[in-house]
Enzyme design. Structure first.
Site, PDB file in Angstrom:
ATOM      1  N   CYS A  25       0.838  -1.195   0.000  1.00 18.06           N
ATOM      2  CA  CYS A  25       0.000   0.000   0.000  1.00 18.06           C
ATOM      3  C   CYS A  25       0.880   1.255   0.000  1.00 18.06           C
ATOM      4  O   CYS A  25       1.870   1.320   0.721  1.00 18.06           O
ATOM      5  CB  CYS A  25      -0.946   0.000   1.191  1.00 18.06           C
ATOM      6  SG  CYS A  25      -2.148  -1.350   1.129  1.00 18.06           S
ATOM      7  N   GLU A  71      -4.974  -5.903  10.957  1.00 13.03           N
ATOM      8  CA  GLU A  71      -5.594  -6.675  12.031  1.00 13.03           C
ATOM      9  C   GLU A  71      -6.441  -7.809  11.457  1.00 13.03           C
ATOM     10  O   GLU A  71      -6.414  -8.938  11.953  1.00 13.03           O
ATOM     11  CB  GLU A  71      -6.509  -5.799  12.899  1.00 13.03           C
ATOM     12  CG  GLU A  71      -5.872  -4.551  13.410  1.00 13.03           C
ATOM     13  CD  GLU A  71      -6.111  -3.359  12.489  1.00 13.03           C
ATOM     14  OE1 GLU A  71      -5.585  -3.350  11.355  1.00 13.03           O
ATOM     15  OE2 GLU A  71      -6.792  -2.429  12.902  1.00 13.03           O
ATOM     16  N   CYS A 100     -12.441  -3.560  12.348  1.00 16.73           N
ATOM     17  CA  CYS A 100     -11.392  -4.399  12.930  1.00 16.73           C
ATOM     18  C   CYS A 100     -11.599  -4.563  14.432  1.00 16.73           C
ATOM     19  O   CYS A 100     -11.298  -5.616  14.990  1.00 16.73           O
ATOM     20  CB  CYS A 100     -10.018  -3.832  12.618  1.00 16.73           C
ATOM     21  SG  CYS A 100      -9.561  -4.040  10.878  1.00 16.73           S
TER      22      CYS A 100
END
Length: 139
Positions: A25, A71, A100
């Site tokens: 990313c 996560e 999350c």
């Protein structure tokens, strides 16, 4: 929190920061480690699902909707292993979003340690409401 626990927390959080560097990313790299009985039982970083191209953003720099958070990757990885996260601690480089946070609650994780505050606080608020210990170790 005693000094020994704080020392462990800082080390595991640093390891999560190193693990975040595996992310493809561009906008933000996030890492997570799940630790139980002083052993790392899972890890994750934000990125696309298995089998997808390793490109997290579209041509306009917007994160694709199917990118998984660190996560979520760490917790779902546990589902494919013989380990479980009951009573574990998750170390995350950034505070968790509300989605999350729901996964953390349902997974039985009892402690969350994070290093950066995200602009939204609803994930942290939900964790605290669920009785999960939340520790911020930012700079």
């Amino acid at each position: 929190m005693n000094n020994k626990q704080r020392s462990f927390d800082l080390r595991y959080l640093e390891m999560a920061r190193i693990w975040a560097k595996n992310s493809y990313c561009q906008r933000r790299q996030v890492g997570a480690l799940v630790v139980k009985n002083n052993m790392i039982i899972s890890d994750g970083y934000n990125g696309t699902p298995s089998g997808f191209e390793n490109i997290c953003e579209d041509d306009n720099g917007i994160t694709k909707p199917y990118v998984l958070h660190a996560e979520a990757n760490a917790i779902t990885k546990l589902a494919r292993s013989s380990n479980n996260s009951d009573g574990a601690t998750i170390y995350i480089t950034a505070s968790p979003c509300i989605e999350c946070a729901k996964l953390i609650i349902q997974s039985g994780i009892k402690r969350v340690v994070y290093g950066e505050k995200y602009r939204l606080t609803d994930g942290i608020e939900l964790l605290e409401r669920a009785g999960i210990e939340v520790v911020y170790l930012g700079e």
